[in-house]
Design an enzyme around this catalytic site. Structure first.
Site, PDB file in Angstrom:
ATOM      1  N   CYS A 202       0.694  -1.078   0.007  1.00  0.00           N
ATOM      2  CA  CYS A 202      -0.023  -0.013   0.047  1.00  0.00           C
ATOM      3  C   CYS A 202       0.884   1.315   0.129  1.00  0.00           C
ATOM      4  O   CYS A 202       0.552   2.211  -0.779  1.00  0.00           O
ATOM      5  CB  CYS A 202      -1.123   0.050   1.321  1.00  0.00           C
TER       6      CYS A 202
ATOM      7  N   HIS B 127      -5.757   4.203  11.006  1.00  0.00           N
ATOM      8  CA  HIS B 127      -6.091   4.854   9.699  1.00  0.00           C
ATOM      9  C   HIS B 127      -5.475   5.436   9.068  1.00  0.00           C
ATOM     10  O   HIS B 127      -5.029   6.742   9.204  1.00  0.00           O
ATOM     11  CB  HIS B 127      -7.499   5.827  10.165  1.00  0.00           C
TER      12      HIS B 127
END
Length: 340
Positions: free
Chosen positions: A142, A218
């Site tokens: 990612c 997050h």
């Protein structure tokens, strides 16, 4: 229609299934998993929008007790597909490769697998052409996916010689407890694998980096110091970033104070699971430092690799052999850039 299957219905697998289902030129054959996890139970409560296949037989009775319908085995799913998206835990994909090879199917592996599992270490924008027609591709992680988007953007417009990065990395995904409860930061030995991976995808750029683990869930934040082949001004960099559909330029003054701001905004938009396919880039962070340009980006770790994985389907299955045409189709069907 290209027929696609997803093996592993976890954090990434769920999002891959949803992403493929949105592609009007692809058909999702189904998803495969091992046990009736919370994700599988939620799939049932949603009315089983996707066919479910069993990766192994060990827990079939558990599925039956919960009245979760099963469409067959993973091998049966593989036989029906043109390509498999493997989103299993690291190491499992390499074992599954034997099944994909047995039936002469294409497959795309996620960032947790070793590079040796695939023919090409793949990124939709940076090296799309290298994936065309290949049997096995492996996605970047990612962080690397988002990092390469930003660096490739500047490199194509102005040329980049080297980058130095600092990654402030979320320690686990929401709902993960295996990392434990912490109140500390932890630094990894330099260079980080993201810098090494960037050089694997873009060998003409020198890269180094430091990674710091943080007790949040997050999103990651990456700061980048890039040296261009010629001086890149803030206005030049901003122009390039604004033109990139998978980069969302934001301002602190608009309320984007940090990683959680992006998650909350995506959730307020009504995006499923609070996902955002684009990386966020703070306009306020773009600064000139000598001959270098510096900026900061936010990485929505759970969803950022989905577009590049779909790009991989397009390249491997030769749906589009032109890079810009391929990524444009992915962007269109995922609704990327619609906010511009």
């Amino acid at each position: 229609m290209i027929k696609v299957g997803v093996c592993g219905y976890g954090t990434i697998g769920q999002r891959l299934a949803d992403g493929v289902a949105l592609q009007k030129d692809m058909e999702l054959i189904g998803v495969a998993d091992v046990a009736p996890t919370l994700a599988i139970r939620a799939l049932k409560e949603k009315g089983m929008p996707y066919n479910l296949f069993l990766s192994v037989e060990d827990y079939r009775s558990d599925f039956e007790k919960l009245n979760i319908p099963v469409s067959g085995t993973m091998e049966e799913m593989v036989q029906k597909c043109d390509i498999i998206l493997d989103a299993t835990n690291a190491g499992v994909g390499a074992k599954n490769k034997e099944i994909y090879s047995k039936y002469e199917k294409k497959a795309i592996f996620q960032g947790g697998e070793k590079n040796s599992v695939a023919d090409v270490f793949f990124h939709g924008y940076a090296n799309y052409e290298k994936g065309i027609g290949k049997q096995f591709l492996k996605l970047t992680s990612c962080n690397t996916t988002g990092l390469i988007r930003a660096v490739d953007c500047l490199d194509r417009d102005y040329g980049i010689d080297r980058v130095a990065i600092t990654i402030v990395r979320r320690v686990a995904d929401p709902g993960d407890y295996h990392r434990g409860l912490t109140n500390a930061l932890q630094i990894d030995k330099a260079p980080s694998h993201q810098a090494v991976d960037l050089m694997t995808i873009m060998p003409h750029i020198n890269a180094t980096g430091i990674l710091i683990h943080t007790p949040v869930t997050h999103g990651h934040i990456i700061t980048v110091v890039a040296t261009g082949k010629k001086k890149i001004t803030k206005d030049m960099a901003l122009k390039s970033f604004l033109n990139h559909d998978r980069i969302r330029v934001v301002k602190i003054s608009d309320g984007f104070l940090g990683n959680s701001s992006f998650f909350k905004y995506a959730r307020d938009l009504g995006n499923p699971r609070g996902d955002m396919y684009e990386i966020g880039l703070w306009e306020d962070s773009i600064v000139e430092t000598g001959d270098d340009i510096m900026f900061a980006i936010n990485i929505p770790q759970e969803s950022v690799t989905i577009p590049e994985t779909v790009d991989g389907i397009r390249a491997a299955c030769e749906m589009q052999t032109n890079r810009l045409e391929g990524v444009a189709k992915t962007n269109e069907y995922l609704g990327i850039g619609k906010w511009k």
